[in-house]
Write an enzyme that holds these catalytic residues in place. Structure first.
Site, PDB file in Angstrom:
ATOM      1  N   HIS A 115       1.300  61.132 -17.280  1.00 11.94           N
ATOM      2  CA  HIS A 115       0.218  61.467 -16.349  1.00 11.94           C
ATOM      3  C   HIS A 115       0.666  61.173 -14.908  1.00 11.94           C
ATOM      4  CE1 HIS A 115      -3.308  59.901 -14.062  1.00 11.94           C
ATOM      5  NE2 HIS A 115      -3.822  61.050 -14.464  1.00 11.94           N
ATOM      6  N   ASN A 161      -0.143  59.347 -12.558  1.00 16.30           N
ATOM      7  CA  ASN A 161      -0.047  57.981 -12.047  1.00 16.30           C
ATOM      8  C   ASN A 161       1.055  57.161 -12.697  1.00 16.30           C
ATOM      9  OD1 ASN A 161      -2.176  58.475 -10.412  1.00 16.30           O
ATOM     10  ND2 ASN A 161      -3.670  57.258 -11.557  1.00 16.30           N
ATOM     11  N   LYS A 162       1.672  57.695 -13.747  1.00 17.14           N
ATOM     12  CA  LYS A 162       2.608  56.880 -14.513  1.00 17.14           C
ATOM     13  C   LYS A 162       3.947  56.720 -13.782  1.00 17.14           C
ATOM     14  CE  LYS A 162      -0.240  56.209 -17.921  1.00 17.14           C
ATOM     15  NZ  LYS A 162      -1.492  56.704 -17.298  1.00 17.14           N
ATOM     16  N   ASN A 163       4.735  55.728 -14.216  1.00 21.22           N
ATOM     17  CA  ASN A 163       6.004  55.442 -13.529  1.00 21.22           C
ATOM     18  C   ASN A 163       6.944  56.643 -13.562  1.00 21.22           C
ATOM     19  OD1 ASN A 163       4.742  52.981 -13.593  1.00 21.22           O
ATOM     20  ND2 ASN A 163       6.638  51.821 -13.862  1.00 21.22           N
TER      21      ASN A 163
END
Ligand SMILES: Cc1ncc(COP(=O)(O)O)c(C=O)c1O
Length: 369
Positions: free
Chosen positions: A179, A181-183
């Site tokens: 997603h 926002n993920k790293n």
């Protein structure tokens, strides 16, 4: 002053070019770039089979099917997670069994988890909250003793490791989210790492309508699959992100360290710092707990006024009306409730400057003073 969001993806020009190339190619859904992305993930996961999906929710859903979860089976997880973790259990018509967190890690309390296992328990879904891994040694000792399967909800833990081994290289099923926002992001997306006893072909059929292509141009459908495939557009983003993962994680660690040193030099009364782990965590989020007496909504508004974004990840999920309707109630999981009510996510992403951390710390101190 520029608004500082709590997170922002780092997409370089080369990646933008590679997405443009996919768009120009005439093939934009699942195709060669997805295969390439899966091959790169296969290497990252030490040669374990990995399949790319449209989301980390889809990976969990398919993993539950692959693990053989049937209506009425029990699946144990934590109340302190993104609600997707529990929603997929309901979607499988299984029973979500929640156990409280260990306040030292904010992850599921493994002693309580073991005590909750009974003959109906089919699967454990531990969640690596904020990218801090659940203790894998203890987890798999428990799973082995009770002969239950594990689906690691490592949605937030891509790039994290447990005692030197990257998450994804070991264990049973491992589910990642990509997603925004993920790293590591693909915009939306996910990946499922498969254990050796699971047929990757079945995983692929569950991903896309149960269809197998026959050599003669025909097709067969033998299981009910979903519509969970990743696009080549998304895979191109992931391929641009993967070589940068190590640098992303290193920068996140530096920024988290800076938060600790700033808050330790100038302590803010009542502010509780997150679990300190610089060996395993990928520092997906930096989450202090607000003082008991602080109104979180007003705090977030005051930060926003100063141009700083603050997130909340997450309120304890058993207090949502959907879950209260299943019989959960306030007081069931006091540790998760306490953390869920006070947690804030401060800005942390690789492109942040050291001075951004300083600015956040000053704003927090000023507001809470
Ligand atoms: C812990 C956890 N589980 C599952 C998910 C679901 O992933 P996705 O949003 O890719 O469906 C997320 C995503 O935020 C998550 O943080």
């Amino acid at each position: 002053m520029n608004f500082l969001p709590f997170t922002r993806p780092s997409i370089d020009e080369q990646t933008i070019e590679s997405v443009a190339a996919v768009l120009r190619s005439g093939w934009i859904t699942s195709g060669p770039r997805v295969k390439e992305f899966e091959a790169a993930l296969y290497s990252y996961c030490g040669g374990r089979p990995v399949r790319a999906f449209s989301s980390g929710t889809a990976t969990l859903q398919v993993a539950l099917t692959l693990a053989g979860v049937q209506p009425g089976d029990e699946v144990i997880t934590t109340p302190l997670t993104w609600v997707a973790t529990a929603n997929v259990i309901l979607s499988a018509q299984a029973k979500p069994v929640l156990v409280d967190i260990d306040p030292a890690t904010r992850n599921v309390d493994l002693k309580l988890l073991e005590a909750a296992i009974n003959p109906k328990t089919k699967v454990l879904i531990p969640v690596d909250l904020a990218g801090l891994p659940v203790d894998r040694q203890q987890l798999y000792a428990i799973a082995g003793r009770h002969k239950v399967r594990v689906i690691e909800d490592a949605a937030q833990a891509f790039g994290a490791s447990w005692r030197g081994e990257p998450i994804g290289r070991g264990g049973d099923f491992v589910s990642f989210s990509f997603h925004a926002n993920k790293n590591l992001t693909t915009g939306e997306g996910g990946a499922l790492v498969l254990p050796a006893d699971i047929d990757p072909g079945l995983c692929e059929r569950l991903r896309l309508q149960g269809v197998s292509r026959l050599g003669d141009g025909g097709m067969e459908v033998d299981v009910l699959g979903g519509k969970f495939n990743l696009t080549d557009i998304a895979a191109a983003i992931g391929l641009g992100q993967l070589p940068r993962l190590e640098a992303f994680t290193a920068r996140r660690r530096q920024l988290a360290q800076r938060y600790f040193s700033r808050f330790e030099q100038q302590p803010v009364a009542g502010l509780e710092l997150p679990p300190r782990d610089f060996a395993n965590s990928n520092w997906h989020m930096f989450q202090p707990l607000l003082p008991d007496t602080t109104d979180r909504g007003s705090f977030i508004a005051a930060m926003s006024k100063r141009g700083i974004g603050v997130g909340v990840h997450y309120p304890a999920l058993h207090l949502f009306s959907l879950y209260r309707g299943l019989g959960f109630k306030p007081g069931d999981f006091p540790q998760a409730e306490r953390v869920g009510a006070r947690t804030i996510t401060l800005p942390l992403f690789p492109a942040m400057a050291d001075s951004d951390v300083d600015r956040v710390c000053e704003a927090v101190a000023e507001i809470l003073r």
